[in-house]
Design an enzyme around this catalytic site. Structure first.
Site, PDB file in Angstrom:
ATOM      1  N   SER A 413       0.837  -1.207   0.000  1.00 28.74           N
ATOM      2  CA  SER A 413       0.000   0.000   0.000  1.00 28.74           C
ATOM      3  C   SER A 413       0.867   1.250   0.000  1.00 28.74           C
ATOM      4  CB  SER A 413      -0.862  -0.011   1.265  1.00 28.74           C
ATOM      5  OG  SER A 413      -1.995   0.783   1.097  1.00 28.74           O
ATOM      6  N   PRO A 414       0.405   2.311  -0.659  1.00 31.29           N
ATOM      7  CA  PRO A 414       1.178   3.560  -0.597  1.00 31.29           C
ATOM      8  C   PRO A 414       1.215   4.076   0.832  1.00 31.29           C
ATOM      9  CG  PRO A 414      -0.983   3.920  -1.596  1.00 31.29           C
ATOM     10  CD  PRO A 414      -0.824   2.444  -1.434  1.00 31.29           C
ATOM     11  N   CYS A 416       2.965   7.336   2.987  1.00 28.19           N
ATOM     12  CA  CYS A 416       3.781   8.546   3.063  1.00 28.19           C
ATOM     13  C   CYS A 416       4.949   8.306   4.023  1.00 28.19           C
ATOM     14  CB  CYS A 416       2.954   9.696   3.624  1.00 28.19           C
ATOM     15  SG  CYS A 416       1.730  10.281   2.467  1.00 28.19           S
ATOM     16  N   GLN A 491       1.157   6.787  -6.811  1.00 30.21           N
ATOM     17  CA  GLN A 491      -0.137   7.337  -6.397  1.00 30.21           C
ATOM     18  C   GLN A 491      -0.064   8.861  -6.486  1.00 30.21           C
ATOM     19  OE1 GLN A 491      -1.468   7.539  -2.217  1.00 30.21           O
ATOM     20  NE2 GLN A 491      -3.275   6.357  -2.834  1.00 30.21           N
ATOM     21  N   TYR A 572      -8.648  14.118   0.803  1.00 33.56           N
ATOM     22  CA  TYR A 572      -7.757  15.019   0.060  1.00 33.56           C
ATOM     23  C   TYR A 572      -8.544  15.715  -1.057  1.00 33.56           C
ATOM     24  CZ  TYR A 572      -4.280  12.774   2.949  1.00 33.56           C
ATOM     25  OH  TYR A 572      -3.589  12.318   4.047  1.00 33.56           O
ATOM     26  N   ARG A 714       0.472  -1.477   6.940  1.00 39.88           N
ATOM     27  CA  ARG A 714       1.293  -1.671   8.140  1.00 39.88           C
ATOM     28  C   ARG A 714       1.948  -3.046   8.172  1.00 39.88           C
ATOM     29  NH1 ARG A 714      -3.183  -0.409  12.116  1.00 39.88           N
ATOM     30  NH2 ARG A 714      -4.247  -1.385  10.369  1.00 39.88           N
TER      31      ARG A 714
END
Ligand SMILES: Cc1cc2nc3c(=O)[nH]c(=O)nc-3n(C[C@H](O)[C@H](O)[C@H](O)COP(=O)(O)OP(=O)(O)OC[C@H]3O[C@@H](n4cnc5c(N)ncnc54)[C@H](O)[C@@H]3O)c2cc1C
Ligand SMILES: Cc1cc2nc3c(=O)[nH]c(=O)nc-3n(C[C@H](O)[C@H](O)[C@H](O)COP(=O)(O)O)c2cc1C
Length: 751
Positions: A413-414, A416, A491, A572, A714
């Site tokens: 998963s993307p 940050c 992404q 977002y 995670r």
């Protein structure tokens, strides 16, 4: 002790006999409105595991109960003319009346007084009892009299069901699914003695009304059902016993005890009959309450201990029951669409607690057939061989999106990293993504990368708006391609009103103390009360941001990415248009879902038009805002359908993070039901994400058709080699890079 049990069902009788057995000095009365031989319903079912606790609590009744059991271990699923059988489930059935007879006799033997045909309306008569037990079932008077203290919550479910019996001796726990001109019918049937079976018929309220059953008495209901299931009943008759149509209430209480009054069984909580656990819970409550009281001390303290002991287990089961009843309420979605074997997997794993691995332990032949079917489908879909002499575990089958073929179903998963300098990814990003690609996932999605400097969440976010960014990303993409079989996606996003904030570890979503930049959003609404006020975008802002997305997409192509994901989730910028909580515009970009979707789709179209036709695009969405008045699953299906029509290849289904006061319901695979729904109702491939923690989760999700790809965030921070380790545990040979071939001679020690 003077004990009064209001209600002589399984909970009241079992509790009373345990207390009397422990201390014959107790004065125990059970007050029951019915006659001794007067009961509703037919059979009840227990799993083998439940019975062990009965044996420990009271050997005598255990011996009698089990002596009267009808045993079976198979589940038969009748679907579209086929019967699928899964074995190894270990159930036993008994007539409810037999069970009550045994418990009543045992109570009499021990000296418990049972006052039959006594209706309790008022508790005043029992004011001098040391303990009053509310074991008076789902419509409990005891609970009602103390509603202020117990704070009951009753959730009436929409489906209609009727409890019938039949002389047809089903030799497995049987699910029948049948479509008629009125709609779809589901039957839960099981044998409970040599010649009789329970036969519960369930359907949606509209189907029930179309069939005229809202006007039917018991006899008309019987005649209708006998005709509908004439083939399955093979000439056998249905039996009635106060067989009225009902709705199922899920009962919960904030407290189960007040002073010396306590709730047991259905009075305290119910669990839908599709997981067949109501009587089991009632009896286990009785065992736990008796045990707590037998420890001595204050009654109130014992009642508190009982509640503390039982509540987690009951709530766990209620959560499973809720997911299970949801499956039956919404199964029109699967019927006719899923092939029989996948339909069976979807049904068997519906509560998300029975898994691919559990089923394999119970019936390896059935699961081998599922895996073979799944691999065959994957081979066709991907137009790529699955490879290997044996059938691969479902997670190690290929999947195609346009010309991109993934070698397995695991996705990073993307995430940050907040570690870039003015948008430029660096060595941290190279090692972070590179190691996860070497770790075996088929697709690695690089973190939310912003299309402009003002579009960043934090000063540490990566970007794709300067030439240096393209070059730095290319270095990472080239490494992934050279060092692994993984594909790599980017992404793209704009942070909108959640921008100009601190790094995760400095205070997530909190505004920067200094060096802020101006924000834009769908509407002028700040995220937190003290967040910066964004500007509501006008048409020229919208044009500018759209062109920034296009520029970033072109740069991503130059950098060599295999796939693009547009981030339309988590509040977002693009998500802020979709949610009615963040979009209060009055122009053609606000109001209906059609309008709210307009700008995000415009951006999607613009990016799609410059992104190579051979390469796929995904979109990440929040399928619910988890907030009153926000986006819900119906809207999410509508939006997903539009995305598919615009050429989106796959949707990543996330939830929430739109507003800070969201109320998410977390749990195992908690976002997967949204993926399941979108995949089937919007007819588009999905990636599911959220609390996926084991390879068994992945295999279960895939074979039941709840998603096409499984995304771990995670889990991949914890273990970059997650997929390699999953392969090892399943005995699947995942080739190592040349540099690491010597690991083949190494066996990790488990001790
Ligand atoms: C369709 C259907 C199928 C089910 N199938 C299963 C199954 O397969 N397996 C399973 O384990 N469970 C099953 N259940 C659930 C099961 O019936 C209950 O969960 C279980 O009986 C709970 O036991 P209890 O003692 O708490 O309540 P109950 O069995 O409801 O007993 C409560 C007793 O209190 C009496 N009472 C109520 N009010 C008063 C009053 N005011 N005065 C005096 N007496 C009163 C009632 O007459 C009753 O005898 C099913 C339920 C339904 C509706
Ligand atoms: C440190 C961190 C950073 C994240 N950054 C992003 C991101 O850049 N883009 C995104 O779509 N989701 C992001 N998420 C959300 C995850 O991709 C994922 O949807 C979520 O963590 C649930 O998956 P999990 O239960 O496997 O962690 C982030 C999550 C974490 C833990």
């Amino acid at each position: 002790m003077r004990i009064v049990s209001i209600g002589g069902g399984p909970a009241g009788l079992y509790f009373s006999l345990l207390m009397k057995k422990a201390d014959p000095g107790h004065d125990i009365t059970v007050v029951e409105r019915n006659r001794a031989d007067d009961t509703f319903g037919f059979g009840v079912v227990f799993s083998d595991a439940t019975l062990e606790s009965f044996a420990e609590a009271d050997r005598e009744s255990y011996a009698e109960i089990t002596g009267n059991f009808a045993h079976w271990d198979a589940i038969d699923i009748h679907y579209r003319g086929e019967v699928l059988t899964s074995r190894g489930h270990g159930f036993a059935g008994i007539a409810r009346q037999r069970l009550l007879d045994i418990l009543q006799r045992r109570c009499a033997e021990l000296g418990v007084r049972v006052e039959y045909q006594t209706e309790v309306g008022d508790l005043a008569a029992y004011a001098d009892a040391d303990l009053v037990v509310g074991a008076d079932g789902v419509n409990s008077v005891v609970r009602g009299r103390h509603a202020g203290e117990f704070q009951p919550h009753v959730d009436w479910r929409p489906n209609k069901f009727v409890w019938l019996g039949t002389t047809f001796p089903f030799d497995a726990f049987t699910f029948l699914f049948k479509a008629s001109e009125h709609g779809l019918w589901r039957v839960h049937a099981y044998r409970y003695d040599a010649s009789t079976s329970t036969f519960i018929l369930e359907t949606t309220e509209p189907t029930w009304r179309r069939a005229g059953l809202d006007q039917a008495d018991e006899d008309r209901t019987l005649a209708f059902v006998e005709l509908l299931f004439a083939d399955e009943l093979r000439g056998h008759r249905l039996l009635k016993n106060r067989s009225f149509w009902r709705s199922f209430p899920t009962v919960k209480n904030a407290a189960w005890h007040h002073k010396n009054i306590v709730l047991l069984g259905d009075a305290a909580h119910t669990a839908h009959f599709s997981i067949g656990s109501g009587t089991k819970l009632a009896i286990e409550d009785a065992i736990a309450l008796a045990r707590a009281l037998q420890r001595g001390g204050e009654v109130e303290k014992a009642l508190a201990d009982y509640e503390e002991d039982r509540r987690p287990e009951v709530e766990r089961l209620q959560r499973a029951a809720q997911v299970s009843l949801g499956w039956f309420e919404e199964m029109e979605r699967y019927h006719g669409r899923l092939e029989p074997i996948q339909f069976a997997m979807s049904l068997l794993t519906r509560s998300l607690r029975v898994t691919h691995e559990n089923l394999k332990t119970r019936d390896s032949r059935f699961v081998a057939e599922v895996d073979r079917w799944f691999a065959g489908r994957a081979e066709q879909q991907a137009r790529a061989p699955v490879g290997g002499a044996r059938t691969p575990p479902p997670m190690f089958t290929p999947f195609r999106l346009r010309e991109m073929v993934l070698s397995n179903r695991v996705v990073v998963s993307p995430m940050c990293q907040y570690s870039a300098e003015d948008g430029t990814p660096n060595d941290w990003h190279l090692v972070n993504l590179g190691s996860r690609a070497v770790g075996g996932a088929a697709l690695v999605i690089a973190e939310m990368t912003d299309v402009s400097r003002e579009g960043r969440i934090t000063p540490g976010c990566t970007g794709m708006y300067r030439p240096e960014h393209q070059a730095a990303w290319k270095r990472i993409v080239d490494f992934v391609h050279a060092a692994s079989a993984a594909q790599v996606a980017l992404q793209l996003a704009h942070a909108g009103r959640k921008g100009s904030t601190r790094r995760l570890w400095e205070g997530m979503d909190e505004p920067l103390p200094e060096g802020n930049w101006p924000l834009v959003s769908a509407s002028a609404l700040p995220y937190l009360p003290h967040s910066q006020m964004p500007k509501a975008m006008d048409r020229s802002d919208m044009d500018a941001v759209r062109e920034e997305f296009v520029r970033a997409a072109r740069m991503a192509e130059q950098a060599g990415f295999d796939m693009l994901e547009l981030h339309m989730a988590h509040g977002y910028l693009l998500a802020s248009f979709i949610s009615p909580l963040t979009n209060v515009r009055r122009d053609e970009y606000g109001g209906t879902l059609e309008n709210r979707a307009r700008y995000p789709l415009e951006v999607f179209d613009a990016v799609r038009s410059v992104w190579p036709a051979a390469k796929p695009m995904s979109v990440k969405i929040s399928a619910t805002d988890w907030a009153e008045g926000g986006l819900d699953a119906d809207d999410a299906v509508g939006f997903a359908r539009r995305l598919r029509e615009h050429g989106c290849d796959i949707i990543t289904v996330s939830t929430g993070q739109t507003v800070p006061d969201q109320k998410p319901v977390y749990g195992r695979l908690y976002q997967t039901p949204f993926s399941d729904r979108i995949r089937h109702e919007a007819d588009v491939p999905t990636m599911t994400v959220g609390n996926i923690a084991s390879y068994d989760d992945v295999n279960s999700i895939l074979t039941a058709g709840r998603a096409d790809l499984c995304v771990l965030a995670r889990g991949h921070l914890y273990d970059p080699y997650w997929t390699r380790h999953a392969a090892y545990e399943q005995g699947w040979d995942l080739p190592w890079p040349d540099q690491y071939v010597s690991v083949k001679g190494f066996t990790p020690r488990e001790d």
